[in-house]
Enzyme design. Sequence first.
Site, PDB file in Angstrom:
ATOM      1  N   GLU A 104      13.019  61.021  18.656  1.00 46.59           N
ATOM      2  CA  GLU A 104      12.416  59.840  18.740  1.00 46.59           C
ATOM      3  C   GLU A 104      13.207  58.855  19.762  1.00 46.59           C
ATOM      4  OE1 GLU A 104       9.936  58.982  16.863  1.00 46.59           O
ATOM      5  OE2 GLU A 104      10.265  59.924  14.943  1.00 46.59           O
ATOM      6  N   CYS A 160      -6.934  66.317  16.556  1.00 47.30           N
ATOM      7  CA  CYS A 160      -7.486  65.004  16.341  1.00 47.30           C
ATOM      8  C   CYS A 160      -8.273  64.990  14.955  1.00 47.30           C
ATOM      9  CB  CYS A 160      -8.614  64.890  17.618  1.00 47.30           C
ATOM     10  SG  CYS A 160      -9.804  63.385  17.070  1.00 47.30           S
TER      11      CYS A 160
END
Length: 206
Positions: A104, A160
Site C-alpha cells: 500500500e 474488468c
Amino acid sequence: LKSPYHGGHLEVIVGPMFSGKSEELIRRVTRAVIARQRVRVFKPLLDDRYHLSAVASHAGRTIDAVAVRDAAGIRSNLALDGGSETTLLGLPGGVLPDVVGIDEVQFFGTDLVPLALELADQGVRVILAGLDLDFRAEPFGPMPELLARAESVEKLTAICTVCGAPATRSQRLIGDQPARFDDPVVLVGAQESYEARCRVHHEVAN
Ligand code: ADP
C-alpha cells in the site's frame, strides 16, 4: 535466491485494486524467507482491511507485517534513525534486513522515496507494492517517482467487472454511482465500494 542485480535495488509492483499486488508481494517475500534471508514487511497503519500486523491478499493469504504511521516509522523500526531498539527479528539496531517489503505504498508521503533509495544504496532489496493510479486514474502519492527510479517494474492487471478485459483502473462507487473527481478520499457514512475496470468502462463523474 540470486538477484539479477548487484546488491540492493528497488522492485515496484503496481496495478489497480484486485490485480494481485499483495499476492505478488507475498510470493516474493515467501521465497526470500525460504532462502533464509532476513525479511521485514511494512504497511501503512491506516489500512486495517483485514489485519493490523499482516499483509493480506483478497484471496486470503497473509504474511507478517509491521504497521507504521509513515516513512519515519519504517526508519525507526529499522533503527536507521540512530535508535538502538532491537528489531523484531532480533537483529541488533542498525543491522538491515536483506529484504524490505512495503505494501500500500501509495498511502506513504514522498519522503518514502529517499528512504527506499537509501535502503537500496545500503544493499537492501526493496520490494514496493501499491496502486499506480487513484480512483480518478491520476498518479498516486510517491508512485510516479518510485516507478521512475526502480530497477524493476511489474504492472499487473485485474479483470474488468463490466466486460472481462484486463483492468488497469480502480472504479470508485458511492451508492452504486461513479464517484466524482473532487469527492473527498474519505467519505464519512457513505456506502462506497471499488471495482476493477478497463479504460473503456472506468468512469469519473464531474
Ligand atoms: P491487490 O493487492 O492488487 O488489491 P490482491 O492480491 O489482494 O490484489 O487480490 C487479488 C485477488 O483478488 C485475485 O487473485 C482474485 O482472487 C481476486 N479478485 C477479486 N475480484 C477480482 C477482479 N475483478 N479481477 C481480478 N481478481 C479479482
